[in-house]
Design an enzyme around this catalytic site. Structure first.
Site, PDB file in Angstrom:
ATOM      1  CB  CYS A 106       7.184  -5.287   8.544  1.00 30.45           C
ATOM      2  SG  CYS A 106       8.538  -4.327   9.284  1.00 30.45           S
ATOM      3  CD  GLU A 161      -2.845  -1.328   2.323  1.00 36.96           C
ATOM      4  OE1 GLU A 161      -3.966  -1.815   2.133  1.00 36.96           O
ATOM      5  OE2 GLU A 161      -2.447  -0.987   3.450  1.00 36.96           O
ATOM      6  CB  CYS A 195       1.147   6.060  11.311  1.00 34.59           C
ATOM      7  SG  CYS A 195       1.932   7.498  10.705  1.00 34.59           S
ATOM      8  CB  CYS A 200       3.049   7.596   3.082  1.00 32.95           C
ATOM      9  SG  CYS A 200       3.467   6.378   4.336  1.00 32.95           S
ATOM     10  CB  CYS A 235       6.244  -2.382  16.027  1.00 32.64           C
ATOM     11  SG  CYS A 235       7.883  -1.864  15.509  1.00 32.64           S
ATOM     12  CB  CYS A 241       3.022  -1.693  13.564  1.00 30.55           C
ATOM     13  SG  CYS A 241       3.081  -1.346  11.789  1.00 30.55           S
TER      14      CYS A 241
END
Ligand code: SAH
Length: 348
Positions: free
Chosen positions: A115, A95, A341, A108, A119, A122
């Site tokens: 990933c 995205e 975010c 962005c 975290c 997230c």
């Protein structure tokens, strides 16, 4: 990257393209022309390269493919933010987001599919890392958003942040190659000062970047300057700890003279005490820096995390300002379409 026995032509440098033509008894200059079509003009087919002879285009077609992204789905938020689901040549999806304000439009972009970090707050961390993006896949996201910026907001893209999916410094080589194309006059010709690479803090790679004399900006997702707390919410902190991060950031500033931005979310019961703010102040002293307090965007399965009270945010602002540290409180954009975010997770 190969499809059948055809090579991805955008994996070739300009010199390699020139050599390809020379080896076939053609002028090296053809290499420059093709390179311009591939990067500056973002051609998706050899057919489109109208100043190249048809036989040459056909010859290229037998040797190479032009991999390119497709914007599969575009969603627009009530606040103007646009989220793109971007399909890669192998069918995987990342995205990227266009964030407009009155003075700028910011892209962005993603650097990895999923990933590798963990975290806890997230959404992208819930997807395992599938693969790194190639330089052209990062570049293409920027090109697509630049076009949207011109179309919807009548202005070219002004800024780029590497705050989409993935950890840019875990795909260091390709991220740097993409930035090189984005800033080159043979690509988009954007100023590196308008590009920010955001990292969860990989000390070794921060040092390497500094040593290589990069000219873009650095943001670090700090979230806590207390070891135990940071390790709890960002478990990889047990491996790349705050001490090492501090050393790397001091080195970064020494080499680049570029102020570091710390991204920081304040959560209720996690890092909302005065001693948390004091620890952040102490950390900010290591190298010239400023703090962006960002709003928490709730994610599925992130129930342990709740945005801290306005009083706690105010406590942070006052503590930082009293110590002369620049602090901004950033409101989230694109929340209604899961574009904010930490919310990028290929939900659609
Ligand atoms: N891996 C890089 C870039 C991607 S994340 C990094 O860690 O910096 C971009 C920013 O969003 C980071 O500061 C990250 O900590 C923050 N973030 C992640 N999840 C979030 C959430 N749910 N709400 C608000 N910010 C979040």
């Amino acid at each position: 990257m190969e499809t059948g026995d055809k090579k991805d032509i955008r994996a070739l440098s300009k010199d390699q393209l020139r050599e390809f033509f020379v080896a076939r008894g053609q002028e090296a200059f053809r290499g420059n022309q093709v390179y311009e079509w591939l990067w500056q003009k973002s051609a998706h087919s050899f057919e489109a390269m109208t100043n190249i002879a048809r036989e040459t285009r056909n010859m290229l077609d037998t040797h190479f493919v032009i991999n390119h992204i497709e914007v599969d789905q575009m969603q627009r938020s009530a606040d103007g933010t646009i989220k793109n689901a971007v399909r890669l040549h192998d069918g995987l999806v990342v995205e990227s987001v266009l964030i407009p304000t009155s003075s700028r439009t910011t892209a962005c972009v993603s650097s990895q599919v999923g990933c590798s970090l963990d975290c806890r707050f997230c959404a992208t961390a819930r997807l395992k890392r599938m693969r790194n993006l190639n330089p052209d896949e990062i570049y293409d996201q920027v090109v697509a958003i630049d076009r949207q910026s011109r179309f919807y907001f009548n202005k070219p893209l002004s800024n780029i942040v590497f705050m989409g999916m993935g950890e840019p410094l875990m795909n260091y080589k390709n991220v740097l190659a993409a930035i090189e194309k984005i800033t080159s006059p043979e690509g988009l010709g954007m100023s590196p000062k308008r590009i920010t690479v955001s990292t969860s803090g990989v000390p070794k790679m921060i040092r390497k970047m500094a040593d290589e004399g990069v000219r873009f900006k650095l943001a670090v997702s700090l979230h806590s300057a207390i070891k135990e707390t940071r390790t709890e919410i960002m478990p990889f902190n047990a491996t790349f700890g705050l001490e090492e991060l501090r050393g790397a950031l001091e080195h970064w500033y020494e080499k680049t003279r570029s102020r570091i931005t710390y991204e920081y979310v304040v959560w209720e019961g996690i890092n909302d005490r005065p001693e948390d703010a004091e620890a952040l102040v102490a950390f900010c002293r290591f190298a010239p820096s400023k703090v962006n307090l960002i709003e928490y965007n709730p994610i599925d399965g992130g129930e342990a995390f709740r945005q801290a009270s306005p009083q706690a945010i105010e406590m942070y602002v006052q503590t930082l300002e009293r110590e002369g540290i620049t602090v901004t409180v950033r409101r989230s954009r694109g929340k209604d379409i899961d574009a904010a975010c930490g919310q990028l997770a290929n939900k659609s």
